[in-house]
Design an enzyme around this catalytic site. Structure first.
Site: not given
Lengths: 421, 273
Positions: A190-192, A51, A195, A116
């Site tokens: 929480g979320a994300g 890419c 995390a 890597p």
């Protein structure tokens, strides 16, 4: 003589709009290689596309024509006027092309120095070239040397050491606290994306329990299922603090989710076993005062960013050492490449024969007593003319241009046959 | 004998330099050579002390010179066992210089007068001296590991990772090492004290004679007993253990050396010069 040329573009020379138009998939790479097989000016070729870069490596007797042909193919293949991408192309010839391949494979030219993946991608591209039989003596040598150099750089310099992503930096710190993360218990609040990435890294390090606390319990259950973990209610957090070793917080809460008193209480019942808080939220979820408690360590997003910045600096320092290794490798390649020329091979061949003749004459003379000076000279003359006669046909063959295949192949073969290296 | 001493000191120096370079360059080979040199010099050291015992029939612990040499030997031995068992390579950068300094200072000190005293030939005494010194050696290594813990903990807490951060092992590993050293040191100290009392009973007819070294040894023992108790019950993990291990070792140093400089008693002779 066959020369090497590399044309390509990467994240530094071309914007993403151009890169995504030019990028080759695996199948496209193979088609491209097939096309090169039909092109008379291209003797050996390899196409390498990720890419961040597209590179075409060619060995040819007429590099200008070969490069022009390659550009035309790209333009035809991608249905794109050549003028649109040629300004972004770079072009390296001869040893500079070799150096460029070494640098790319060693991840010195990457967006993130030391990452890597690139070496694996180049190996894949090389495999395609092997399958399509577009890699010959020269590219084989270049690529083998490339893999060798990249491995050497990875093992001898610290270019790949230390995390350069937030989630990985957090894991590294965790390992400096706990040593081994195996069996540690994790609480995700929480979320994300970051995390969750950190939790995935932790799972790879064999942590035992994953618990997820979310304001909306359903979302927590969903997340926990993804990690093979358990969802808990938000109000259970203080109770869970007693058992958890690593707490990752990433909520949208405007206030602290964990305060000092909560943790202090928990520390008592966990007998001060160390606990590591990773606060990825902005505004912060975890009271920084917790860091002052014994055996509790709090890192927020800025702390982790500082760690990364330092690591990147370290990697750049290591990159300078890597360049030295590459200089050496280019020199050693140069030596091999120059020896592919006809004259040095013939000279080496002759020298080898003369050496053998001399030592054999010496041995024979020792066993024959009373050999006069004249006899000696006669023996030498005989050996000389034998060598000349023996080498006559091979020399003519190597100097002539009537090769069915590539010249370098025969030269290489001659060197191997007589062990001239 | 002299030649053994020289070889021994040189080998300890090699080990020390290997371990210090290991700290800087983090090459495993350096650590391996360092460990090999330690093992070899320990063997030579044993030979050296063994030949002394063989010649004189008593354990060489008459004066500071001899006791330091013996303490160095005990530390080297404890170190080898510890690293073999716990694989905590970094211990070398504490133990190797410590042993080298002890043996080197011992070699510099004048060979003091050796009193005619059969009291040193007794089995209980040999056992007492060696066990106490081995215990002290464990606690010395615990102090070193504690110091490393404090350095590493500071780096992580203050988020300023300096020279040591990447070079030192994880906190939990250092803590476990310190704890293992303290626990074994404490056990040896207990055995050493008991044999000391038994020996005193045999020699003088009473267990306790209010000797300053006896009193301080018991204080040291109580200190470590309290530390272990607090760790198990109140969770004195990490930094507290580390700090206490350093303080404890200062107390030991005072018991070992200080008493003889400032106070008098029947232990005085061991470290007189």
């Amino acid at each position: 003589m066959t020369d090497i040329i590399l044309i390509g573009l990467n994240h530094k020379t071309a914007p993403v709009e151009i890169r995504e138009c030019i990028a080759f998939s695996n199948e496209e790479t193979c088609i491209m290689l097939d096309t090169f097989l039909q092109e008379p000016t291209v003797k050996e070729s390899m196409v390498f596309s990720t890419c961040n870069r597209v590179e075409i490596l060619i060995a040819s007797d007429d590099i200008d024509k070969a490069a022009a042909a390659a550009q035309n193919y790209i333009s035809d293949f991608k249905n794109m006027p050549a003028g649109k991408f040629t300004p972004h192309l770079y072009r390296h010839e001869g040893y500079e092309a070799v150096r460029h391949v070494f640098r790319v494979a060693s991840s010195l030219d990457s967006m993130m120095v030391g990452e890597p993946q690139i070496l694996g991608q180049i190996k894949e591209a090389y495999r395609s070239a092997i399958r399509k039989r577009t890699a010959g003596v020269i590219l084989n040598r270049v690529l083998h040397k490339t893999f060798f150099v990249a491995k050497k750089i990875r093992s001898e310099t610290g270019i790949g050491d230390h995390a350069v992503s937030i989630s990985y930096a957090a894991i590294e710190l965790g390992r400096k606290i706990f040593g081994n993360l195996e069996g540690k218990k994790v609480l995700l609040i929480g979320a994300g994306e970051m995390a969750e990435l950190a939790v995935e890294h932790l799972i790879r390090h064999k942590v035992s329990d994953i618990n997820v606390a979310n304001r909306t319990f359903e979302r927590g259950v969903e997340l926990a299922a993804g990690f093979n973990g358990q969802a808990i209610h938000f109000k259970e957090i203080p109770e869970f603090l007693k058992h958890m070793d690593i707490i990752i917080s990433s909520t949208g809460s405007p206030d602290f989710v964990l305060n000092r008193d909560m943790v202090k209480k928990a520390m008592r019942s966990r007998k001060n076993r160390p606990v590591f808080f990773i606060d990825i939220a902005v505004p912060r979820d975890i009271d920084p005062a917790i860091n002052k408690l014994n055996n509790a360590y709090v890192y927020d997003i800025d702390d982790l960013k500082d760690v990364i910045d330092e690591n990147i600096k370290d990697r750049q320092k290591e990159a300078a050492r890597a360049e030295r290794i590459i200089d050496e490798a280019v020199l050693s390649f140069k030596k091999w490449y120059e020896s592919l020329d006809v004259v040095p091979v013939i000279i080496a061949l002759r020298k080898k024969m003369e050496g053998i003749a001399r030592s054999e004459i010496k041995k024979t003379a020792q066993s024959m007593n009373g050999l006069s000076e004249a006899d000696h000279k006669a023996l030498f003359r005989m050996s000389e003319s034998m060598i000349n006669k023996i080498l006559h046909d091979p020399t003519l063959f190597l100097k002539g241009n009537g090769f069915h295949k590539e010249k370098s192949l025969y030269l290489d073969m001659a060197k191997k046959l007589f062990r001239l290296d | 004998m002299e030649i053994l001493a020289i070889i021994c000191v040189l080998l300890y120096l090699v080990a020390t330099s290997c371990y210090i370079s290991f700290l800087f360059y983090q090459k495993d080979n350096l650590e391996k050579i360092g460990f090999g040199a330690m093992a070899l010099s320990f063997a030579v050291h044993t030979l050296w002390i063994g030949s002394h015992i063989f010649q004189s029939g008593v354990i060489p612990a008459f004066n500071l010179e001899q006791t330091l040499c013996l303490a160095g030997w005990a530390t080297a031995g404890v170190f080898l066992i510890f690293v073999h068992k716990y694989k905590l390579k970094i211990t070398g950068i504490i133990a190797a210089p410590l042993v080298t300094i002890a043996v080197f200072v011992s070699a510099l000190l004048p060979a003091g007068p050796v009193p005619e005293n059969t009291l040193f030939g007794n089995f209980w005494l040999i056992f007492h001296v060696i066990v106490i010194l081995a215990g002290d050696a464990c606690l010395a290594i615990a102090c070193g590991l504690g110091l490393l813990y404090i350095i590493q903990e500071r780096a992580i807490k203050t988020k300023k990772r300096g020279f040591f951060f990447n070079r030192l092992p994880a906190l939990d590993i250092l803590d476990a090492g310190t704890y293992a050293c303290i626990a074994s040191g404490f056990t040896l100290l207990t055995i050493g004290l008991v044999t000391g009392f038994v020996y005193a009973r045999i020699l003088w007819g009473h267990f306790w004679s209010n000797d300053p070294k006896e009193i301080l040894s018991v204080i040291t023992w109580l200190f470590y007993a309290a530390l272990l108790h607090e760790r198990l019950v109140a969770g004195w993990q990490g930094k507290k253990t580390a700090i206490m291990s350093v303080i404890g070792f200062v107390v030991i140093l005072f018991t070992f050396l200080g008493v003889n400089f400032f106070l008098k008693g029947h232990h005085g002779i061991f470290t007189s010069w």
